[in-house]
Every structure is written in structure tokens, then in C-alpha cells.
Write a protein that holds these residues in place. Structure first.
Motif, PDB file in Angstrom:
ATOM      1  N   PHE A  90      -5.657   1.829  -6.821  1.00 44.14           N
ATOM      2  CA  PHE A  90      -7.315   2.623  -6.885  1.00 44.14           C
ATOM      3  C   PHE A  90      -6.545   4.527  -7.419  1.00 44.14           C
ATOM      4  CE2 PHE A  90      -4.174   3.524  -3.400  1.00 44.14           C
ATOM      5  CZ  PHE A  90      -3.812   4.819  -2.754  1.00 44.14           C
ATOM      6  N   GLY A  91      -7.095   4.998  -7.527  1.00 45.35           N
ATOM      7  CA  GLY A  91      -6.238   6.737  -8.348  1.00 45.35           C
ATOM      8  C   GLY A  91      -5.868   5.830  -9.596  1.00 45.35           C
ATOM      9  N   TYR A  92      -5.068   6.536 -10.257  1.00 42.51           N
ATOM     10  CA  TYR A  92      -4.512   6.675 -11.298  1.00 42.51           C
ATOM     11  C   TYR A  92      -4.016   5.224 -11.794  1.00 42.51           C
ATOM     12  CZ  TYR A  92      -5.772  12.217 -11.665  1.00 42.51           C
ATOM     13  OH  TYR A  92      -5.528  13.477 -11.435  1.00 42.51           O
ATOM     14  N   ASP A  93      -3.836   4.302 -10.769  1.00 35.16           N
ATOM     15  CA  ASP A  93      -3.284   2.876 -10.869  1.00 35.16           C
ATOM     16  C   ASP A  93      -3.420   2.533 -11.766  1.00 35.16           C
ATOM     17  OD1 ASP A  93      -2.147   3.530  -8.133  1.00 35.16           O
ATOM     18  OD2 ASP A  93      -2.873   1.878  -7.274  1.00 35.16           O
ATOM     19  N   PRO A  94      -4.715   2.227 -12.552  1.00 32.93           N
ATOM     20  CA  PRO A  94      -4.913   1.415 -13.607  1.00 32.93           C
ATOM     21  C   PRO A  94      -3.951   2.075 -15.258  1.00 32.93           C
ATOM     22  CG  PRO A  94      -6.715   2.229 -13.000  1.00 32.93           C
ATOM     23  CD  PRO A  94      -5.874   2.635 -12.317  1.00 32.93           C
ATOM     24  N   LEU A  95      -3.950   3.552 -14.866  1.00 32.91           N
ATOM     25  CA  LEU A  95      -3.042   3.802 -15.969  1.00 32.91           C
ATOM     26  C   LEU A  95      -1.274   4.468 -16.100  1.00 32.91           C
ATOM     27  CD1 LEU A  95      -5.433   7.401 -16.784  1.00 32.91           C
ATOM     28  CD2 LEU A  95      -5.545   5.316 -18.011  1.00 32.91           C
ATOM     29  N   PHE A  96      -0.963   4.105 -14.032  1.00 31.98           N
ATOM     30  CA  PHE A  96       0.315   4.148 -14.615  1.00 31.98           C
ATOM     31  C   PHE A  96       0.878   2.646 -14.954  1.00 31.98           C
ATOM     32  CE2 PHE A  96       4.312   4.985 -12.239  1.00 31.98           C
ATOM     33  CZ  PHE A  96       4.869   6.108 -12.523  1.00 31.98           C
ATOM     34  N   ILE A  97       2.209   2.972 -15.972  1.00 32.34           N
ATOM     35  CA  ILE A  97       2.872   1.664 -15.922  1.00 32.34           C
ATOM     36  C   ILE A  97       4.215   1.534 -16.292  1.00 32.34           C
ATOM     37  CG2 ILE A  97       3.317   0.242 -18.471  1.00 32.34           C
ATOM     38  CD1 ILE A  97       0.373   0.692 -18.293  1.00 32.34           C
ATOM     39  N   VAL A  98       4.131   0.861 -14.872  1.00 36.81           N
ATOM     40  CA  VAL A  98       5.872   1.071 -13.641  1.00 36.81           C
ATOM     41  C   VAL A  98       7.195   0.110 -15.266  1.00 36.81           C
ATOM     42  CG1 VAL A  98       6.901   0.798 -11.921  1.00 36.81           C
ATOM     43  CG2 VAL A  98       4.538   0.686 -11.923  1.00 36.81           C
ATOM     44  N   ASP A  99       8.456   1.715 -14.618  1.00 39.86           N
ATOM     45  CA  ASP A  99       9.072   1.305 -15.678  1.00 39.86           C
ATOM     46  C   ASP A  99      10.136   0.144 -15.133  1.00 39.86           C
ATOM     47  OD1 ASP A  99       9.309   3.452 -17.472  1.00 39.86           O
ATOM     48  OD2 ASP A  99      10.600   4.880 -16.337  1.00 39.86           O
TER      49      ASP A  99
ATOM     50  N   MET B 219      -0.335  -4.705 -10.886  1.00 43.27           N
ATOM     51  CA  MET B 219       0.300  -5.878 -10.115  1.00 43.27           C
ATOM     52  C   MET B 219      -0.287  -6.518  -8.848  1.00 43.27           C
ATOM     53  SD  MET B 219       3.350  -3.117  -9.535  1.00 43.27           S
ATOM     54  CE  MET B 219       4.621  -2.616 -10.419  1.00 43.27           C
ATOM     55  N   THR B 220       0.358  -7.353  -7.325  1.00 47.09           N
ATOM     56  CA  THR B 220      -0.499  -7.248  -6.472  1.00 47.09           C
ATOM     57  C   THR B 220       0.490  -6.626  -5.618  1.00 47.09           C
ATOM     58  OG1 THR B 220       2.184  -9.094  -5.860  1.00 47.09           O
ATOM     59  CG2 THR B 220      -0.212  -9.721  -7.438  1.00 47.09           C
ATOM     60  N   GLU B 221      -0.901  -6.462  -4.436  1.00 50.97           N
ATOM     61  CA  GLU B 221      -0.065  -5.652  -3.577  1.00 50.97           C
ATOM     62  C   GLU B 221       1.317  -5.760  -2.827  1.00 50.97           C
ATOM     63  OE1 GLU B 221      -2.139  -5.338   0.379  1.00 50.97           O
ATOM     64  OE2 GLU B 221      -4.241  -5.494  -0.920  1.00 50.97           O
ATOM     65  N   GLU B 222       1.602  -7.240  -2.723  1.00 48.28           N
ATOM     66  CA  GLU B 222       3.112  -7.473  -2.281  1.00 48.28           C
ATOM     67  C   GLU B 222       4.184  -7.165  -3.727  1.00 48.28           C
ATOM     68  OE1 GLU B 222       0.794 -10.293  -0.793  1.00 48.28           O
ATOM     69  OE2 GLU B 222       1.200  -9.682  -2.924  1.00 48.28           O
ATOM     70  N   GLU B 223       3.995  -6.880  -5.416  1.00 51.63           N
ATOM     71  CA  GLU B 223       4.739  -6.125  -6.377  1.00 51.63           C
ATOM     72  C   GLU B 223       4.418  -4.823  -6.142  1.00 51.63           C
ATOM     73  OE1 GLU B 223       4.221  -9.571  -9.978  1.00 51.63           O
ATOM     74  OE2 GLU B 223       2.889  -7.751  -9.968  1.00 51.63           O
ATOM     75  N   LYS B 224       3.552  -3.818  -5.614  1.00 55.83           N
ATOM     76  CA  LYS B 224       3.474  -2.774  -5.874  1.00 55.83           C
ATOM     77  C   LYS B 224       4.425  -1.960  -4.309  1.00 55.83           C
ATOM     78  CE  LYS B 224       0.014   1.443  -5.373  1.00 55.83           C
ATOM     79  NZ  LYS B 224      -1.470   1.449  -5.403  1.00 55.83           N
ATOM     80  N   ASN B 225       3.667  -2.623  -3.340  1.00 56.44           N
ATOM     81  CA  ASN B 225       4.951  -2.792  -1.766  1.00 56.44           C
ATOM     82  C   ASN B 225       6.411  -2.321  -2.463  1.00 56.44           C
ATOM     83  OD1 ASN B 225       2.241  -0.941  -1.807  1.00 56.44           O
ATOM     84  ND2 ASN B 225       2.150  -2.859   0.203  1.00 56.44           N
ATOM     85  N   GLN B 226       6.454  -3.117  -3.485  1.00 53.53           N
ATOM     86  CA  GLN B 226       8.263  -2.977  -3.651  1.00 53.53           C
ATOM     87  C   GLN B 226       8.717  -2.085  -4.345  1.00 53.53           C
ATOM     88  OE1 GLN B 226       9.311  -6.787  -5.347  1.00 53.53           O
ATOM     89  NE2 GLN B 226       8.142  -8.194  -4.684  1.00 53.53           N
TER      90      GLN B 226
ATOM     91  N   GLY C  35      -5.953  -3.363 -15.588  1.00 54.08           N
ATOM     92  CA  GLY C  35      -5.936  -4.129 -14.378  1.00 54.08           C
ATOM     93  C   GLY C  35      -7.318  -3.374 -13.466  1.00 54.08           C
ATOM     94  N   THR C  36      -7.290  -4.655 -12.420  1.00 54.67           N
ATOM     95  CA  THR C  36      -8.458  -4.092 -11.051  1.00 54.67           C
ATOM     96  C   THR C  36      -8.096  -3.360  -9.994  1.00 54.67           C
ATOM     97  OG1 THR C  36      -8.664  -6.431 -11.213  1.00 54.67           O
ATOM     98  CG2 THR C  36     -10.650  -5.561 -12.525  1.00 54.67           C
ATOM     99  N   ASN C  37      -6.929  -3.709  -9.793  1.00 53.39           N
ATOM    100  CA  ASN C  37      -6.678  -3.400  -8.376  1.00 53.39           C
ATOM    101  C   ASN C  37      -6.229  -2.399  -7.475  1.00 53.39           C
ATOM    102  OD1 ASN C  37      -6.398  -6.421  -7.384  1.00 53.39           O
ATOM    103  ND2 ASN C  37      -3.988  -6.162  -8.426  1.00 53.39           N
TER     104      ASN C  37
ATOM    105  N   LYS D 154       3.575  -3.204 -16.587  1.00 53.60           N
ATOM    106  CA  LYS D 154       2.981  -3.797 -16.095  1.00 53.60           C
ATOM    107  C   LYS D 154       1.744  -2.304 -15.333  1.00 53.60           C
ATOM    108  CE  LYS D 154       2.975  -8.424 -13.705  1.00 53.60           C
ATOM    109  NZ  LYS D 154       2.290  -8.713 -12.116  1.00 53.60           N
ATOM    110  N   SER D 155       1.008  -2.373 -15.408  1.00 51.27           N
ATOM    111  CA  SER D 155       0.084  -1.468 -14.002  1.00 51.27           C
ATOM    112  C   SER D 155      -0.223  -0.906 -12.900  1.00 51.27           C
ATOM    113  CB  SER D 155      -1.455  -0.789 -14.395  1.00 51.27           C
ATOM    114  OG  SER D 155      -2.422  -1.866 -14.282  1.00 51.27           O
TER     115      SER D 155
END
Length: 204
Positions: free
Chosen positions: A155-164, A173-180, A151-153, A168-169
């Protein structure tokens, strides 16, 4: 009555996340940079997320009027005995880049199968209110560390962290998805309740 919150951070990604999560509240969010404190920096030398977060909040509170919020976040990887943990931001040394940190994390996890690459992102939000009293809230998000950046959105470790539960890392995710679901979102939702309670208690 609206209240001003000053973020003890210059990280634009982090500031935008916090502003988005606290929109539609009684709080107007500004960053330290918005107030002209671009050079304000605090050495994060505590051995806990809570210690670093409160140090950042209290140092800025000495200079400004309003509610000050600071956070500290760590990525705790089970196969690495909790590393990089409180040292997540400077895992590969200083000066450092997100890429350097991610490369070192992948190197240290070489040969570890996916089922053992479990990790938890933790955020501690520290608040110093106008009168100097303190609040704290925590949030976490569980997942696994990918074998390569995805992914390209973010920062930090976000490209490596696959959310349970998402496969998706954070960077996919979109900002809206991440902020959920993110650790910072969870901490902020907990903090939002405490801030609103404190505001009611002070008669505002």
C-alpha cells in the motif's frame, strides 16, 4: 502472563503487518476498531514523526485499558530535500489517495536519474504503557524511487520504493520478504525488545 496491545490505527495493511511481526510473543494485538473505536481519529499536525506517533498513542490511551501503540511513517526522498517526509500520507492534499500521492511523487522526480532517486522510509513506533510511561523505537529502510509503479502488493508508496539489495519494490515482495526488511519491521523488532524488557521489569 499475556499482555494486550491496542493499535491506534484503522489501516488494515498496517495492522496485519504489525500482528504478523509480533506473533509468537506474549502480546495479543488488537486494533482500535476491534474495540469499537472506528470513529476515533487524531489530526496529525505535528512536524515530526515522533510527535504524530505519540499524539495518536496518548489520545487513545485516555480511552482504553492496555498498552497502546501508534506509528507514524514518512518517505524521505533526497532529491526533494526530504519531501514528502512527515507529510507523506497527505502529500497530494486531502482527501487523498495512494494513487494521487504516487503520481505527484513521480511528477516531482521527472528528469531525475535513477542514481539520484535515493530515498529512506522511516517509521517511529510510540508506546504508552498501562501506567502512562512511554517507549519509542525507530526503524528505516533505504532504497530508490522507481520510474513507474511496480507490483500489486502492499500500500502507499510501496509500488515505487525499490529496496536496496533486492531490485524489487515493496509491492513486488511477498509479505514474508517485506517483513524481513521494511522500516516498520525494523522499528517493531526494536520495539519488541523494549516491550519485553519493560514486561520483565514490571514483574509480568
Amino acid at each position: 502472563m499475556r499482555r494486550k496491545i491496542i493499535l491506534s490505527s484503522g489501516n488494515k495493511h498496517k495492522i496485519n503487518e504489525i500482528k504478523d511481526i509480533l506473533k509468537n510473543t506474549i502480546f495479543d494485538v488488537v486494533s482500535k476498531d476491534d474495540l469499537g473505536y472506528l470513529d476515533f481519529d487524531v489530526e496529525e499536525d505535528k512536524d515530526t514523526l515522533e510527535g504524530n506517533a505519540f499524539k495518536k498513542a496518548e489520545e487513545l490511551h485516555k480511552l482504553v485499558k492496555g498498552i497502546v501503540i501508534a506509528d507514524d511513517t514518512g518517505l524521505f526522498v533526497d532529491a526533494l530535500n526530504g519531501d514528502p517526509g512527515v507529510y507523506s500520507a497527505r502529500y497530494a492534499g486531502e482527501p487523498v489517495s495512494y494513487k494521487d500521492n504516487n503520481k505527484l511523487l513521480l511528477k516531482n522526480l521527472e528528469g531525475v536519474p535513477m542514481e539520484k532517486r535515493t530515498a529512506t522510509f522511516k517509521t517511529v513506533m510510540a508506546v504508552v504503557l498501562e501506567d502512562g510511561s512511554r517507549l519509542m523505537a525507530e526503524g528505516e529502510c533505504k532504497g530508490k524511487i522507481a520510474f513507474e509503479e511496480r507490483g500489486t502488493n502492499g500500500f502507499g508508496y510501496d509500488p515505487l520504493f525499490i529496496v536496496d539489495g533486492w531490485n524489487k519494490s515493496f509491492s513486488e515482495m511477498t509479505e514474508e520478504e517485506k517483513n524481513q526488511v521494511s522500516h516498520r519491521a525494523n522499528a517493531l523488532m526494536n520495539l519488541k525488545e523494549k516491550l519485553e524488557e519493560a514486561s520483565e521489569g514490571s514483574g509480568n
